[in-house]
Write a protein that holds these residues in place. Structure first.
Motif, short mmCIF file in Angstrom:
data_model
loop_
_atom_site.label_atom_id
_atom_site.label_comp_id
_atom_site.label_asym_id
_atom_site.label_seq_id
_atom_site.Cartn_x
_atom_site.Cartn_y
_atom_site.Cartn_z
N TYR A 104 24.69 -6.43 26.08
CA TYR A 104 24.95 -5.21 25.31
C TYR A 104 26.43 -5.13 24.99
CZ TYR A 104 20.42 -3.80 27.26
OH TYR A 104 19.10 -3.75 27.62
N ASN A 126 22.33 -0.20 22.24
CA ASN A 126 23.60 -0.69 22.80
C ASN A 126 24.44 0.47 23.32
OD1 ASN A 126 24.52 -3.84 22.18
ND2 ASN A 126 22.78 -3.14 20.98
N ARG A 141 25.11 -8.40 15.17
CA ARG A 141 25.28 -7.85 13.82
C ARG A 141 26.38 -6.81 13.80
NH1 ARG A 141 22.41 -11.29 12.76
NH2 ARG A 141 20.26 -11.31 12.07
N ILE A 160 9.45 -9.01 15.65
CA ILE A 160 10.10 -7.72 15.81
C ILE A 160 9.07 -6.68 16.28
CG2 ILE A 160 11.34 -5.86 14.61
CD1 ILE A 160 12.95 -8.49 14.95
N SER A 184 21.06 -7.47 19.16
CA SER A 184 19.71 -7.08 18.80
C SER A 184 18.65 -7.82 19.62
CB SER A 184 19.49 -7.32 17.30
OG SER A 184 19.51 -8.70 17.03
N GLN A 185 17.40 -7.63 19.23
CA GLN A 185 16.25 -8.15 19.97
C GLN A 185 16.26 -9.67 20.13
OE1 GLN A 185 12.50 -6.56 18.68
NE2 GLN A 185 11.35 -8.19 19.66
N ALA A 210 23.09 -4.26 9.95
CA ALA A 210 21.84 -4.40 10.69
C ALA A 210 20.65 -4.19 9.76
CB ALA A 210 21.78 -3.39 11.83
N GLU A 262 16.46 -3.81 13.01
CA GLU A 262 17.46 -3.91 14.08
C GLU A 262 18.22 -2.61 14.29
OE1 GLU A 262 18.79 -8.52 13.33
OE2 GLU A 262 19.62 -6.97 12.04
N GLU A 265 27.15 -3.26 12.84
CA GLU A 265 26.17 -2.18 12.81
C GLU A 265 25.80 -1.77 11.39
OE1 GLU A 265 27.45 1.55 14.55
OE2 GLU A 265 29.45 1.31 13.74
N ALA A 308 21.88 -13.06 17.15
CA ALA A 308 21.47 -11.75 17.64
C ALA A 308 22.52 -10.67 17.41
CB ALA A 308 21.16 -11.83 19.14
N TYR A 363 18.81 -0.88 17.62
CA TYR A 363 19.72 -1.49 18.58
C TYR A 363 21.13 -0.90 18.51
CZ TYR A 363 16.11 -4.44 20.29
OH TYR A 363 14.96 -4.86 20.89
#
Length: 125
Positions: A34, A72, A56, A117, A6-7, A61, A65, A58, A54, A68
């Protein structure tokens, strides 16, 4: 299920995750790493070692997030790198490119506080 980055990785790129990944499914872009969704074996080693939290699952999330998951995935498609499924990182699969959403983010600095964010809707205005 797969893991996503993620970010919180943007402009930090510690890289510890790449060292522990048993299948080399983490690839380096210009500003972040990624995870390839089809190559990830869901072991969670990357998540356990990420110093900036960063990574997670999925399904875990946060709403901020969730974009992402797509970011990805699309990084490997024709929209960005066109790599498809390289079946494991090597120097041939390293780039200064990023997903357009990541490329549009303002610069971030390492901090003890979580990054601000940026909402996807704010970037596409």
């Amino acid at each position: 299920m797969t893991f996503i980055i993620s970010q919180a990785c943007v402009d930090i790129k510690d890289g510890a995750c790449t060292e522990v990944c048993p299948v080399d499914c983490i690839y380096e872009g210009g500003r972040m790493f990624y995870i390839h969704p089809d190559e990830c074996v869901n072991c969670g080693l990357c998540r356990s070692i990420c110093p900036v939290d960063a990574i997670r699952d999925e399904f875990d999330a946060e709403p901020t997030e969730a974009a992402y998951i797509v970011i990805n995935k699309e990084f490997f498609e024709d929209k960005v790198t066109g790599w498809g499924s390289p079946q494991g990182w090597n120097h041939e699969y390293q780039t200064d490119q990023d997903h357009p959403v990541v490329a549009a983010l303002p610069p971030q600095q390492a901090s003890s506080e979580p990054p601000a964010i940026v909402k996807l809707a704010d970037l596409v205005k």
